[in-house]
Design a protein around this motif. Structure first.
Motif, PDB file in Angstrom:
ATOM      1  N   GLY A 401     -47.737  32.320  97.838  1.00  0.00           N
ATOM      2  CA  GLY A 401     -46.947  33.508  97.450  1.00  0.00           C
ATOM      3  C   GLY A 401     -45.454  33.218  97.496  1.00  0.00           C
ATOM      4  N   TYR A 402     -45.030  32.547  98.593  1.00  0.00           N
ATOM      5  CA  TYR A 402     -43.605  32.229  98.738  1.00  0.00           C
ATOM      6  C   TYR A 402     -43.135  31.257  97.652  1.00  0.00           C
ATOM      7  N   VAL A 403     -43.937  30.197  97.421  1.00  0.00           N
ATOM      8  CA  VAL A 403     -43.549  29.188  96.421  1.00  0.00           C
ATOM      9  C   VAL A 403     -43.418  29.874  95.054  1.00  0.00           C
ATOM     10  N   GLN A 404     -44.389  30.742  94.758  1.00  0.00           N
ATOM     11  CA  GLN A 404     -44.383  31.442  93.471  1.00  0.00           C
ATOM     12  C   GLN A 404     -43.098  32.262  93.307  1.00  0.00           C
ATOM     13  N   LYS A 405     -42.703  32.952  94.414  1.00  0.00           N
ATOM     14  CA  LYS A 405     -41.493  33.785  94.355  1.00  0.00           C
ATOM     15  C   LYS A 405     -40.252  32.922  94.138  1.00  0.00           C
ATOM     16  N   VAL A 406     -40.154  31.816  94.906  1.00  0.00           N
ATOM     17  CA  VAL A 406     -38.974  30.947  94.783  1.00  0.00           C
ATOM     18  C   VAL A 406     -38.945  30.347  93.380  1.00  0.00           C
ATOM     19  N   PHE A 407     -40.106  29.869  92.914  1.00  0.00           N
ATOM     20  CA  PHE A 407     -40.202  29.225  91.601  1.00  0.00           C
ATOM     21  C   PHE A 407     -39.780  30.206  90.489  1.00  0.00           C
ATOM     22  N   GLU A 476     -40.641  27.327 113.224  1.00  0.00           N
ATOM     23  CA  GLU A 476     -41.759  27.700 112.360  1.00  0.00           C
ATOM     24  C   GLU A 476     -41.274  28.009 110.932  1.00  0.00           C
ATOM     25  N   VAL A 477     -40.168  28.773 110.849  1.00  0.00           N
ATOM     26  CA  VAL A 477     -39.611  29.100 109.524  1.00  0.00           C
ATOM     27  C   VAL A 477     -39.117  27.820 108.855  1.00  0.00           C
ATOM     28  N   SER A 478     -38.542  26.935 109.664  1.00  0.00           N
ATOM     29  CA  SER A 478     -38.026  25.670 109.145  1.00  0.00           C
ATOM     30  C   SER A 478     -39.148  24.859 108.497  1.00  0.00           C
ATOM     31  N   ARG A 479     -40.302  24.866 109.146  1.00  0.00           N
ATOM     32  CA  ARG A 479     -41.459  24.142 108.615  1.00  0.00           C
ATOM     33  C   ARG A 479     -41.913  24.773 107.285  1.00  0.00           C
ATOM     34  N   THR A 480     -41.931  26.113 107.241  1.00  0.00           N
ATOM     35  CA  THR A 480     -42.297  26.819 105.994  1.00  0.00           C
ATOM     36  C   THR A 480     -41.342  26.416 104.869  1.00  0.00           C
ATOM     37  N   LEU A 481     -40.040  26.408 105.184  1.00  0.00           N
ATOM     38  CA  LEU A 481     -39.039  26.064 104.165  1.00  0.00           C
ATOM     39  C   LEU A 481     -39.221  24.622 103.686  1.00  0.00           C
ATOM     40  N   THR A 482     -39.604  23.725 104.619  1.00  0.00           N
ATOM     41  CA  THR A 482     -39.833  22.324 104.232  1.00  0.00           C
ATOM     42  C   THR A 482     -40.975  22.235 103.227  1.00  0.00           C
ATOM     43  N   LEU A 483     -42.065  22.944 103.506  1.00  0.00           N
ATOM     44  CA  LEU A 483     -43.223  22.906 102.606  1.00  0.00           C
ATOM     45  C   LEU A 483     -42.875  23.504 101.240  1.00  0.00           C
ATOM     46  N   ILE A 484     -42.108  24.608 101.248  1.00  0.00           N
ATOM     47  CA  ILE A 484     -41.710  25.225  99.970  1.00  0.00           C
ATOM     48  C   ILE A 484     -40.817  24.253  99.195  1.00  0.00           C
ATOM     49  N   SER A 485     -39.865  23.648  99.910  1.00  0.00           N
ATOM     50  CA  SER A 485     -38.905  22.746  99.262  1.00  0.00           C
ATOM     51  C   SER A 485     -39.616  21.560  98.610  1.00  0.00           C
ATOM     52  N   LYS A 486     -40.583  20.987  99.352  1.00  0.00           N
ATOM     53  CA  LYS A 486     -41.355  19.847  98.806  1.00  0.00           C
ATOM     54  C   LYS A 486     -42.060  20.250  97.511  1.00  0.00           C
ATOM     55  N   THR A 487     -42.694  21.433  97.551  1.00  0.00           N
ATOM     56  CA  THR A 487     -43.465  21.873  96.385  1.00  0.00           C
ATOM     57  C   THR A 487     -42.540  22.140  95.191  1.00  0.00           C
ATOM     58  N   ILE A 488     -41.403  22.790  95.466  1.00  0.00           N
ATOM     59  CA  ILE A 488     -40.443  23.113  94.390  1.00  0.00           C
ATOM     60  C   ILE A 488     -39.906  21.825  93.759  1.00  0.00           C
ATOM     61  N   GLN A 489     -39.620  20.833  94.616  1.00  0.00           N
ATOM     62  CA  GLN A 489     -39.132  19.542  94.088  1.00  0.00           C
ATOM     63  C   GLN A 489     -40.122  18.969  93.090  1.00  0.00           C
ATOM     64  N   THR A 490     -41.395  18.997  93.488  1.00  0.00           N
ATOM     65  CA  THR A 490     -42.412  18.380  92.638  1.00  0.00           C
ATOM     66  C   THR A 490     -42.661  19.218  91.389  1.00  0.00           C
ATOM     67  N   LEU A 491     -42.649  20.550  91.555  1.00  0.00           N
ATOM     68  CA  LEU A 491     -42.843  21.421  90.388  1.00  0.00           C
ATOM     69  C   LEU A 491     -41.721  21.219  89.369  1.00  0.00           C
ATOM     70  N   GLY A 492     -40.504  21.005  89.905  1.00  0.00           N
ATOM     71  CA  GLY A 492     -39.360  20.942  89.001  1.00  0.00           C
ATOM     72  C   GLY A 492     -39.028  19.541  88.528  1.00  0.00           C
ATOM     73  N   SER A 493     -39.526  18.505  89.239  1.00  0.00           N
ATOM     74  CA  SER A 493     -39.127  17.165  88.813  1.00  0.00           C
ATOM     75  C   SER A 493     -39.997  16.815  87.622  1.00  0.00           C
ATOM     76  N   TRP A 494     -39.347  16.535  86.515  1.00  0.00           N
ATOM     77  CA  TRP A 494     -40.041  16.517  85.239  1.00  0.00           C
ATOM     78  C   TRP A 494     -41.198  15.531  85.205  1.00  0.00           C
ATOM     79  N   GLY A 495     -40.962  14.338  85.752  1.00  0.00           N
ATOM     80  CA  GLY A 495     -42.001  13.302  85.729  1.00  0.00           C
ATOM     81  C   GLY A 495     -43.270  13.744  86.428  1.00  0.00           C
ATOM     82  N   SER A 496     -43.121  14.586  87.484  1.00  0.00           N
ATOM     83  CA  SER A 496     -44.284  14.944  88.306  1.00  0.00           C
ATOM     84  C   SER A 496     -45.198  15.921  87.606  1.00  0.00           C
TER      85      SER A 496
END
Length: 788
Positions: A401-407, A476-496
């Protein structure tokens, strides 16, 4: 109980608190891990760090402090250091300086014998502290102290001022005439002048409460041996020079980075500034002054920022970035490694995005990050890290849900992307296509490697560094942000986005999680977003942009225009969004007053003399001006900056303003009687719409001068390298030093290096003639009084 101690730290300039950390629960070894960056907006003597124990019912109690004098900051700058905590007691909390004059007069008295008289004039003080947010009511005591005497005199009380003008003179008899007979008054017949000193104590008159000690200074009378008049400024010291019993209060680990620029008059910087601004036109770009600075300061990350700011201010950045990006692409062999390294081009674009994209980040990410940090849902999906009772499926759903919102926030934000960022992305896209004409994806990966990987993903990972959140998130929030950040990087990095790139995840749980996003829809959204921020298509705003809070906080506000009986200043919650400025009785309450941002005509600091209060600013609009007192000097600067930025394009902006208030039928600044009289001082200029920052070009050029100077030996090596390449024209394998520099055209580079050297020498000469003029004991360089 000690183990239950909850503590927090504050940062103060002298005794004015400018920041505080969050409270750390129940630990004697708390790890705060918080970063604060700020411009210091006024003169100060000490940067102090206080540790407080959080009181439950009673007030917070100081545990200890670390106080670093301004002149010692450079000694600790840039290094981590453990500082022992010192006790906090009222007698050691001092700031400010006092201006004294002393002279010895010879007097002949009635019977013809000689007598010496000491005259002490206390002229003025500067920079005394605020007492509970208000200017103090200071007075001074002046004492002649010796082994056998203590004569004390006292000045009048000056009302509501941190800079009292005393102008009072006191007379003390130093040696008695020979015929003096009443021996009982003194233990010694002839007092030793060497042992006498003048002690000046400053106090705040407490009226009904106890008087508060503000500082002391001691001057030995023997200073008058050589000249009969001594006049100087002294820094106020703690009582008894702060020697109090020290229990072991523990230590505080700090990493302080302090830079101070001594900026010369503008004309001095013209040659260096002109040379730097010519950089984008130099062919090849590696022979330009800006590129040479990046080359010789390769290890210093902060070296790029002043160049970026200077070129930004003069609208020369896009052409410079395009040229250095083209140079980097010449050396890039494979399309999939495009802009991956930490090069001059990537650093320039990083810094540009941080400066220009600050409000873009706020508008795009702040609402969703606030929700993530405040709703506190568990999102751990690593089976090894799961806590007892955690449900991995629920966590995965939360994270999704969070990743979807950020994305979605990111991919729908193109209409807010600053024009300057779009210009840079457009240029990168064209350069990449030209360099790798057979790769249809490279035009997208050139842009996504910046906007997703180096901009949004970084801001999601550490929102506090981009002023999106006030504090570091908890673990705990920091860990959540790390997971979101990793996913966003991969979603947005064109090659991936092509299926075979899922292998970029080392962890199988991330691989499984990411599979749930592998839809063509994501690829389509990213592609559309990248097209919008990097092509020539004019962006249409998606209707009304959402209202985003840019800054809010507690202030003191003056009742507008009404002559009230009772208190004219009240605590209010001030809040500014991209649409309106409002104030409320308390946070979250209904607004008492709302002012559309488009009605703001000017935002300026207010003279202290207006209401005898520091850190005040005024918001001018069609009605009566709004007068506000911020909590401290850094807050005041931030409010003025945010409000100026958000109203900078308003059509009715004023050209002049009154730096003081209209009280008792006249303007205090220009004594004009009409309240509608146009201002007597020009307004602070604000910059163009697409640059949300104010840049002091002289200061940036001074920083560049310091950087060149501190790397001067490398500049000389570069000059040698050019000379030897020019002579031999052969490959340079043996001189390893030279291979570090980018020299494409040795003649052109040599020419620029010589120009830089010449300009540096001239600037150094200017600095030398101006420095050292502040005499010890002058207002700029006061004496540090020592206790004898």
């Amino acid at each position: 109980h000690l183990r239950d101690l909850c503590t927090f730290c504050t940062i103060s300039l002298d005794q004015e608190e400018v920041f505080r950390t969050k409270v750390f629960d129940k630990s004697l070894s708390p790890f705060y891990g918080e970063d604060f960056y700020f411009e210091i907006p006024r003169p100060f003597q000490c940067l102090s760090f206080y540790v407080f124990a959080k009181g439950v019912f009673q007030r917070d109690l100081p545990v200890g402090k670390v106080s670093i004098r301004k002149e010692e900051l450079c000694k600790f700058s840039g290094k981590e250091h453990w500082f022992g905590l010192q006790p906090v007691d009222p007698n050691s909390e001092v700031q400010g300086k006092v201006h004294l004059e002393m002279r010895l007069n010879e007097l002949i008295i009635e019977n013809g014998s000689m007598c010496q008289q000491l005259l002490v004039r206390i002229i003025e003080c500067q920079g005394l502290p605020l007492i509970s947010g208000q200017n103090c009511d200071p007075y001074a005591t002046v004492s002649l102290v010796g082994p056998a005497r203590f004569d004390q005199k006292k000045t009048k009380v000056k009302k509501k001022t941190s800079d009292p003008q005393f102008e009072e003179t006191f007379y003390f008899e130093v040696t008695r005439p020979n015929s003096y007979t009443k021996k009982s008054h003194f233990q010694v017949e002839e007092e030793d002048i060497e042992k006498l000193e003048i002690k000046v104590d400053l106090w705040n008159n407490g009226n009904l409460a106890q008087d508060v000690f503000l500082g002391e200074t001691r001057v030995s009378v023997k200073i008058l041996r050589n000249d009969h008049i001594h006049r100087a400024w002294y820094l106020l010291q703690p009582k008894g020079n702060g020697k109090s019993k020290t229990d072991d209060l523990g230590s505080l680990r700090l990493n302080v980075t302090y830079t101070e620029d001594n900026v010369l008059p503008s004309a001095c910087y013209t040659p260096l500034c002109t040379l730097l601004l010519k950089s984008p036109d130099i062919k090849p770009i590696s022979a330009s002054a800006a590129h040479i600075l990046g080359d010789i300061c390769r290890e210093r990350y902060e070296a790029v920022l002043p160049v970026v700011r200077l070129l930004l201010h003069h609208s020369r950045l896009v052409s410079f970035v395009s040229a250095i990006a083209a140079l980097e692409l010449e050396n890039t062999q494979e399309a999939n490694t495009i802009f991956r390294g930490n090069s001059l081009a990537t650093r320039c674009i990083d810094d540009m995005m941080k400066i220009v994209g600050r409000s873009y980040l706020t508008v795009t990410l702040k609402p969703v990050l606030d929700e993530i940090c405040e709703s506190n849902k568990t999102c751990e999906i690593d089976p090894i890290k799961l806590k007892e009772g955690d449900n991995v499926e629920v966590n995965k759903e939360n994270l999704q849900g969070y990743v979807q919102k950020v994305f979605s926030s990111i991919t729908q934000s193109s209409s807010s992307c600053p024009p300057l960022m779009c210009d840079v992305f457009r240029s990168l896209r064209q350069l990449a296509s030209k360099r790798f004409p057979d790769d249809p994806h490279v035009q997208y990966s050139a842009v996504s490697s910046f906007v997703f990987l180096r901009f949004f993903a970084v801001a999601v990972l550490s929102p506090h560094t981009f002023q999106l959140r006030p504090h570091h998130p908890d673990l705990e929030v920091s860990r959540t942000l790390t997971l979101i950040s990793k996913t966003i990087q991969t979603l947005g990095s064109w090659g991936s986005l092509s299926k075979n790139k899922l292998s970029s995840f080392k962890e199988s749980y991330m691989y499984d999680f990411f599979k749930s996003f592998q839809e063509d829809k994501c690829i389509g959204k990213v592609k559309k977003f990248l097209d919008e921020i990097s092509s020539n298509i004019s962006k249409e705003s998606s209707g009304v942009e959402d209202s985003v809070v840019l800054k809010e906080g507690e202030v003191q506000k003056r009742a507008q225009g009404r002559k009230r009986i009772g208190k004219n200043f009240k605590k209010r919650w001030l809040r500014v969004t991209n649409r309106e400025l409002s104030y409320h009785k308390h946070r979250g309450k209904e607004a008492l007053c709302i002012m559309p941002v488009k009605n703001i005509q000017a935002v300026e600091k207010l003279d202290e003399s207006a209401f005898n209060r520091k850190n005040m600013f005024q918001v001018l609009h069609s009605e009566k001006p709004l007068y506000v007192q911020a909590g401290n000097c850094v807050e005041a600067s931030e409010w003025v900056e945010v409000l100026s930025q958000v109203s900078r394009c308003n059509p009715d902006r004023l050209g002049t303003f009154h730096p003081s208030a209209y009280l008792a039928g006249a303007w205090l600044c220009c004594r004009s009687l009409s309240d509608s009289q146009p201002g007597c001082k020009p307004c602070t200029p604000t910059l163009l719409a697409n640059l949300q920052l104010d840049i002091d070009c002289d200061r940036e050029t001074e920083r560049i001068f310091s950087l060149f100077t501190s790397s001067y030996s490398k500049l000389q090596k570069m000059e040698d390298a050019c000379a030897s390449i020019a002579v031999y024209q052969g490959p340079l394998r043996e001189q390893d030093d030279y291979s570090l520099f980018t020299i494409q055209d040795s003649k052109e580079t040599f020419h620029t290096v010589r120009q830089i050297s010449h300009i540096l020498k001239e600037l150094q000469r200017e600095h030398d003639t101006r420095s050292g003029t502040a005499q010890y004991g002058s207002q700029e360089n006061p004496i540090v009084g020592k206790t004898s």
